[in-house]
Design a protein around this motif. Sequence first.
Motif: not given
Length: 158
Positions: A9, A14, A40-41, A44, A50, A64
């Motif tokens: 990620f 996001r 949330q992201f 992270l 992720a 995740l």
Amino acid sequence: MSTERIRPFVPNDRPVLVDILIGSDPWKRLGYGAKDWEAQFDPLPQGREAYVIEVDGRVAGFALLRLKFLFGDYLELFAMAEWARGRAFGSRLLRHVETIAFDRGTNLFACVSDFNHAARRFYKRHGYQEIGVIPDFLVRGAGEILLRKTVGPARAAR
């Protein structure tokens, strides 16, 4: 033939991940919206990894992982875009995550909403066992089922 890759990620993922989540069950049914996911992201959360699966340069899904959970890892979120479902991308992403988790420990856990029958079938096909129901965990009236896939006990018998 499509090209796909699984990669870590990055923060630019996001907005797409938020769109996938707000358009997916169980999150729609549980009342989760964009505001619930946007923070949330970015960044992270600590103790998480992720991964994103891209198909032809387009994000198809993500996973995740919360590290160090009951002698293994916990698959905290797993979601696929509607257009990517039923095309084996989710299976490949899950196998990727399992390889990483089982290099570290002997268990991989996940939760699935009791009403999310498609997700329950998906995990069962991939060797997860339903351990038990946590009632009223996310919202009143809905249970979350704890799932476990294992490669063996945390410690060998003596």
